[in-house]
Design a protein around this motif. Structure first.
Motif, PDB file in Angstrom:
ATOM      1  N   GLU A 168       0.829  -1.207   0.000  1.00  0.00           N
ATOM      2  CA  GLU A 168       0.000   0.000   0.000  1.00  0.00           C
ATOM      3  C   GLU A 168       0.864   1.257   0.000  1.00  0.00           C
ATOM      4  O   GLU A 168       0.601   2.206  -0.738  1.00  0.00           O
ATOM      5  N   TRP A 169       1.904   1.270   0.821  1.00  0.00           N
ATOM      6  CA  TRP A 169       2.778   2.440   0.934  1.00  0.00           C
ATOM      7  C   TRP A 169       3.463   2.726  -0.401  1.00  0.00           C
ATOM      8  O   TRP A 169       3.488   3.854  -0.877  1.00  0.00           O
ATOM      9  N   THR A 170       4.021   1.672  -1.024  1.00  0.00           N
ATOM     10  CA  THR A 170       4.732   1.889  -2.285  1.00  0.00           C
ATOM     11  C   THR A 170       3.781   2.184  -3.443  1.00  0.00           C
ATOM     12  O   THR A 170       4.125   2.947  -4.347  1.00  0.00           O
ATOM     13  N   LYS A 171       2.575   1.615  -3.422  1.00  0.00           N
ATOM     14  CA  LYS A 171       1.601   1.895  -4.487  1.00  0.00           C
ATOM     15  C   LYS A 171       1.168   3.356  -4.442  1.00  0.00           C
ATOM     16  O   LYS A 171       1.049   4.014  -5.485  1.00  0.00           O
ATOM     17  N   ALA A 195       7.726   3.985  -8.275  1.00  0.00           N
ATOM     18  CA  ALA A 195       7.893   3.491  -9.644  1.00  0.00           C
ATOM     19  C   ALA A 195       8.925   2.371  -9.692  1.00  0.00           C
ATOM     20  O   ALA A 195       8.717   1.345 -10.360  1.00  0.00           O
ATOM     21  N   LEU A 196      10.022   2.533  -8.978  1.00  0.00           N
ATOM     22  CA  LEU A 196      11.079   1.515  -8.969  1.00  0.00           C
ATOM     23  C   LEU A 196      10.603   0.211  -8.338  1.00  0.00           C
ATOM     24  O   LEU A 196      10.773  -0.869  -8.911  1.00  0.00           O
ATOM     25  N   VAL A 197       9.990   0.311  -7.153  1.00  0.00           N
ATOM     26  CA  VAL A 197       9.521  -0.893  -6.458  1.00  0.00           C
ATOM     27  C   VAL A 197       8.521  -1.651  -7.321  1.00  0.00           C
ATOM     28  O   VAL A 197       8.598  -2.878  -7.436  1.00  0.00           O
ATOM     29  N   TRP A 198       7.592  -0.948  -7.960  1.00  0.00           N
ATOM     30  CA  TRP A 198       6.563  -1.637  -8.733  1.00  0.00           C
ATOM     31  C   TRP A 198       7.077  -2.161 -10.063  1.00  0.00           C
ATOM     32  O   TRP A 198       6.653  -3.233 -10.515  1.00  0.00           O
ATOM     33  N   ALA A 199       8.006  -1.463 -10.702  1.00  0.00           N
ATOM     34  CA  ALA A 199       8.593  -1.997 -11.939  1.00  0.00           C
ATOM     35  C   ALA A 199       9.356  -3.284 -11.634  1.00  0.00           C
ATOM     36  O   ALA A 199       9.189  -4.296 -12.326  1.00  0.00           O
ATOM     37  N   LEU A 200      10.176  -3.259 -10.587  1.00  0.00           N
ATOM     38  CA  LEU A 200      10.933  -4.450 -10.203  1.00  0.00           C
ATOM     39  C   LEU A 200      10.007  -5.540  -9.671  1.00  0.00           C
ATOM     40  O   LEU A 200      10.177  -6.715  -9.991  1.00  0.00           O
ATOM     41  N   GLY A 201       9.030  -5.149  -8.852  1.00  0.00           N
ATOM     42  CA  GLY A 201       8.113  -6.117  -8.249  1.00  0.00           C
ATOM     43  C   GLY A 201       7.278  -6.852  -9.278  1.00  0.00           C
ATOM     44  O   GLY A 201       7.135  -8.079  -9.215  1.00  0.00           O
ATOM     45  N   ASP A 202       6.733  -6.125 -10.247  1.00  0.00           N
ATOM     46  CA  ASP A 202       5.941  -6.778 -11.293  1.00  0.00           C
ATOM     47  C   ASP A 202       6.810  -7.721 -12.119  1.00  0.00           C
ATOM     48  O   ASP A 202       6.421  -8.860 -12.387  1.00  0.00           O
ATOM     49  N   ALA A 203       7.992  -7.254 -12.507  1.00  0.00           N
ATOM     50  CA  ALA A 203       8.889  -8.103 -13.301  1.00  0.00           C
ATOM     51  C   ALA A 203       9.283  -9.364 -12.526  1.00  0.00           C
ATOM     52  O   ALA A 203       9.299 -10.468 -13.071  1.00  0.00           O
ATOM     53  N   PHE A 204       9.586  -9.207 -11.232  1.00  0.00           N
ATOM     54  CA  PHE A 204       9.982 -10.347 -10.398  1.00  0.00           C
ATOM     55  C   PHE A 204       8.814 -11.317 -10.216  1.00  0.00           C
ATOM     56  O   PHE A 204       8.989 -12.536 -10.269  1.00  0.00           O
ATOM     57  N   THR A 205       7.615 -10.786 -10.019  1.00  0.00           N
ATOM     58  CA  THR A 205       6.415 -11.616  -9.871  1.00  0.00           C
ATOM     59  C   THR A 205       6.196 -12.458 -11.123  1.00  0.00           C
ATOM     60  O   THR A 205       5.958 -13.669 -11.037  1.00  0.00           O
ATOM     61  N   PHE A 206       6.294 -11.836 -12.285  1.00  0.00           N
ATOM     62  CA  PHE A 206       6.098 -12.571 -13.541  1.00  0.00           C
ATOM     63  C   PHE A 206       7.198 -13.615 -13.732  1.00  0.00           C
ATOM     64  O   PHE A 206       6.936 -14.740 -14.158  1.00  0.00           O
ATOM     65  N   PHE A 207       8.447 -13.258 -13.402  1.00  0.00           N
ATOM     66  CA  PHE A 207       9.567 -14.191 -13.527  1.00  0.00           C
ATOM     67  C   PHE A 207       9.358 -15.411 -12.633  1.00  0.00           C
ATOM     68  O   PHE A 207       9.492 -16.549 -13.072  1.00  0.00           O
ATOM     69  N   LEU A 208       9.018 -15.172 -11.359  1.00  0.00           N
ATOM     70  CA  LEU A 208       8.778 -16.290 -10.432  1.00  0.00           C
ATOM     71  C   LEU A 208       7.640 -17.177 -10.921  1.00  0.00           C
ATOM     72  O   LEU A 208       7.731 -18.407 -10.867  1.00  0.00           O
ATOM     73  N   SER A 209       6.576 -16.549 -11.395  1.00  0.00           N
ATOM     74  CA  SER A 209       5.402 -17.298 -11.825  1.00  0.00           C
ATOM     75  C   SER A 209       5.683 -18.136 -13.077  1.00  0.00           C
ATOM     76  O   SER A 209       5.165 -19.234 -13.217  1.00  0.00           O
TER      77      SER A 209
END
Length: 129
Positions: free
Chosen positions: A89-92, A103-117
């Motif tokens: 919530e804080w980073t969003k 922007a950095l946390v969500w760009a990295l977070g989305d990419a990492f989520t897709f990679f893990l999945s």
């Protein structure tokens, strides 16, 4: 006609929540621009997540210091999910304010989520438990 979020019906039958609506919106936004330029449209979710199925991602508050976090086949309950939800919530909010940390946390977070999945914790096939 481009549809996103709760009004979108997709064969993957993904659940209706903000995470997926945001990904739908990204695809639709890119597709509007691609349509204007006469380029081929992106396929959802393949061209967003790099897979034919979006990862199952959720974090639910169960009080101030308790929660449940799910990622595909993994479920974690307790204090850690509550902390993760606060961080999300804080980073969003920071991302929506245009702050670089969000922007950095969500760009990295989305990419990492897709990679893990795609590579390690794959989503369950539809119709299985």
């Amino acid at each position: 006609v481009f549809a996103v979020g709760d009004v979108m019906a997709h064969p993957s039958k993904e659940i209706k929540q903000a995470y997926y609506a945001e990904m739908n919106g990204a695809a639709a936004g890119h597709n509007v621009l691609r349509h204007i330029k006469g380029k081929p449209l992106l396929k959802y979710p393949d061209d967003i997540a790099g897979a034919s199925v979006m990862p199952l991602v959720y974090v639910v508050s169960l009080g101030r210091y308790d929660g449940s976090l799910g990622f595909n086949k993994i479920v974690v309950n307790g204090t850690l999910p509550a902390i993760v939800k606060w961080f999300i919530e804080w980073t969003k909010v920071r991302q929506m304010e245009g702050r670089p940390i969000g922007a950095l946390v969500w760009a990295l977070g989305d990419a990492f989520t897709f990679f893990l999945s795609r590579n390690f914790v794959k989503p369950l096939a539809k119709g299985t438990d």
